[in-house]
Design an enzyme around this catalytic site. Structure first.
Site, short mmCIF file in Angstrom:
data_model
loop_
_atom_site.label_atom_id
_atom_site.label_comp_id
_atom_site.label_asym_id
_atom_site.label_seq_id
_atom_site.Cartn_x
_atom_site.Cartn_y
_atom_site.Cartn_z
N ARG A 91 -10.37 -11.55 1.93
CA ARG A 91 -11.35 -12.04 1.52
C ARG A 91 -10.45 -13.49 1.99
NH1 ARG A 91 -11.39 -9.35 -4.18
NH2 ARG A 91 -11.28 -7.84 -2.69
N LYS B 282 1.14 -1.03 0.08
CA LYS B 282 -0.19 0.30 0.13
C LYS B 282 1.12 1.42 -0.10
CE LYS B 282 -4.00 -1.50 3.13
NZ LYS B 282 -5.27 -1.68 2.05
N1 BES Z 1 -7.80 -3.63 4.52
C1 BES Z 1 -8.26 -3.43 3.47
C2 BES Z 1 -9.26 -2.48 2.85
C3 BES Z 1 -9.62 -0.96 3.36
C4 BES Z 1 -9.36 0.12 2.67
C5 BES Z 1 -9.95 -0.97 4.89
C6 BES Z 1 -9.74 0.86 3.18
C7 BES Z 1 -10.04 0.14 5.71
C8 BES Z 1 -10.21 1.13 5.22
C9 BES Z 1 -8.53 -4.63 2.23
O1 BES Z 1 -7.38 -5.87 3.02
C10 BES Z 1 -7.91 -4.35 0.89
O2 BES Z 1 -6.79 -3.55 0.90
N2 BES Z 1 -8.25 -4.40 0.54
C11 BES Z 1 -8.00 -4.16 -1.71
C12 BES Z 1 -8.70 -4.92 -2.35
C13 BES Z 1 -8.00 -5.31 -3.73
C14 BES Z 1 -6.03 -5.46 -3.81
C15 BES Z 1 -9.02 -5.91 -5.11
C16 BES Z 1 -8.83 -2.18 -1.73
O3 BES Z 1 -10.21 -2.35 -1.14
O4 BES Z 1 -7.86 -2.32 -2.61
MN MN Z 2 -5.29 -5.78 2.00
#
Ligand code: BES
Ligand code: MN
Ligand code: ZN
Length: 489
Positions: A342, A268
């Site tokens: 997931r 990230k």
């Molecule tokens: N934990 C994150 C989602 C999240 C985003 C929680 C902002 C709280 C605030 C999750 O694991 C994630 O990174 N999801 C990705 C999925 C994508 C790579 C398909 C996302 O939402 O970008």
């Molecule tokens: Mn994530």
């Protein structure tokens, strides 16, 4: 936070603070020249969130009026919110105790039990602060020790039944919020497991904790794949509460327990990455509900399932392109290592089959896309059973943790088709929340299921009128409302 229901008359109360929730345009709730003038002049109207602090009214040191808005708009949520504003003010004034009541015009159609419950929920919400990790908190204020709820003598007995529920929810809520707040170096997967053990020992739940070797033996390849980049070992946590005499199939509550989500190899951006300590919020909600169950002992069986891990990059981390085998047996192509929630949940959903649950609900900070779709006011809700969806949504309304449905139509399943495996873990940017839910659905076998995407509601980036910045314990009240209704309580 101790609570007490009393029927002392308003005018005679000696307290550092008496907070009165009032309706817009209603007369002064107390005979006092200052209060009466503020209202008669129109300076104070009792609009939603409007507060007035007066000194020297009655015998009390301070009187706080908190506006709830128009009488036609009074709901459980409005009362909860006004109580939170009152408690937040009590907190900032530094009073260790205060009295709280609702003027008769501001009660709406709510009964005494409901009122007592939501007043306590609101007081817990508004009084929360987290100073545990500061050696020297600036402007330190004492904890709110007690709240006295004022009811008419005739309502006292009924209010007591609501107080019992409110007290339990408040305890679970505060427990969850504190746990959410713990940083990733404190709250590791094994720390979450210790929390579950302590809850089990305190309340007499069944508890099973799988360590890494046992997770491997169990065949949870998706959970292991996420955990393999980290020096901290994963845990799989099972809590079992038996409240129904006749045995019977349980409700399964499943919580995403990523104690820190860096994204892994698909790392990230640095900005706000610290917020990813909140990626365990589904797990902490499930633990908080068990605290509530332990206190209320409703007649229902509940199993809590928590896959817990970190998501970090390293030389041993899972990579984009890797193909892994899940607990259910389906193979998964990893497209994006940041779609880790997931992965760990799919193994938990598969593990849930052995309990033959009557219903399964998962709570997970799963997608950033749910924030784009619904902002911070609604939980994204998807599932495979219309009746269960409606039931969860109703529970969310009662709890003030509102859910909004997104479609899980067959067309969206295309998003997850892989060239090499049974399914891939990311479908790209389009319909991100739906794709996440569809992935989970691939692993739901034989029970009604609802997925709650709490990424937008698990924590707040700024302070609100009724809320401090940070964790919200979302899910604790909703799950409790759901279970109590099912238990017939
Ligand atoms: N934990 C994150 C989602 C999240 C985003 C929680 C902002 C709280 C605030 C999750 O694991 C994630 O990174 N999801 C990705 C999925 C994508 C790579 C398909 C996302 O939402 O970008
Ligand atoms: Mn994530
Ligand atoms: Zn995550």
């Amino acid at each position: 936070m101790k609570t007490q229901i009393s029927s002392r008359p308003l005018a005679g109360i000696e307290s550092p603070l008496v907070a009165i929730i009032v309706a817009q345009g209603a007369p002064a709730p107390l005979k006092d020249p200052g209060l009466e003038r503020a209202i008669a002049s129109g300076d104070y109207q009792g609009k939603k969130d409007e507060a007035l602090l007066v000194y020297g009214a009655g015998k009390t040191e301070r009187v706080l009026l908190v506006g709830i808005g128009k009488t036609s708009e009074i709901t459980r949520g409005a009362v909860r919110r006004a109580a939170a504003i009152a408690a937040k003010r009590a907190r900032s004034l530094g009073t260790k105790t205060f009295a709280l009541t609702v003027a008769k015009e501001a009660r709406g159609g709510l009964g005494a039990a409901e009122l007592a419950q939501v007043l306590i929920e609101g007081a817990a919400q508004g009084s929360w602060q987290f100073t545990e990790l500061k050696k020297q908190p600036e402007d330190p204020k004492p904890e709110l020790e007690s709240v006295e709820l004022l009811f008419d003598g005739g309502d006292k007995k009924v209010a007591e039944t609501g107080r019992r529920i409110g007290d339990a929810i408040a305890a679970g809520y505060l427990y969850t919020r504190n746990l959410q707040m713990q940083p990733g170096n404190v709250c590791t997967p094994s720390y979450l497991a210790e929390q579950a053990r302590t809850l089990a020992a305190t309340h007499g739940f069944g508890v099973t904790i799988l360590d890494k070797a046992q997770i491997k033996k169990e065949g949870m390849g998706a959970l292991l794949a996420v955990a393999q980049g980290s020096a901290e070992e994963p845990r799989f946590i099972v809590l079992e509460y038996q409240g129904s005499d006749g045995g019977g199939a349980p409700v399964a509550l499943i919580g995403k327990g990523v104690t820190f989500d860096s994204g892994g190899i698909s790392i990230k951006p640095a900005a706000n990455m610290e917020d990813m300590k909140f990626d365990k919020s589904g797990a902490t909600a499930v633990l908080g509900v068990f605290e509530v169950l332990g206190r209320l002992k409703p007649k229902i069986n509940v199993v809590g399932l928590i896959p817990a891990t970190e998501n970090l990059p390293s030389g041993t981390a899972v990579k984009p392109g890797d193909v892994i085998r899940s607990h259910l047996g389906k193979t998964i192509e990893i497209i994006n290592t940041d779609a880790e929630g997931r992965l760990i949940l799919c193994d938990a959903l598969s593990y849930a089959r052995r309990f033959k649950p009557v219903a399964a609900i998962d709570a997970a900070t799963l997608t950033g896309a749910v924030v784009i779709a619904l902002g911070h006011h609604a939980i994204g809700m998807l599932g495979n059973d219309e009746a269960l969806l409606a039931e969860v949504r109703d529970a969310g309304e009662r709890a003030g943790e509102r859910c909004w449905p997104l479609p899980l139509w067959d067309e969206y399943r295309e998003l997850l088709k892989s060239d090499v495996a049974d399914v891939k873990n990311s479908g790209g940017r389009a319909a991100g929340t739906i794709a996440g839910a569809w992935f989970l659905r691939e692993f739901v076998d034989g029970f009604p299921w609802v997925h709650l995407d709490i990424a937008g509601t698990a924590y707040l980036e700024g302070e609100g009128a009724s809320h401090a910045k940070g964790p919200t314990a979302i899910g604790v009240r909703l799950f409790t409302e759901f279970l109590l209704k099912r238990a017939g309580a």
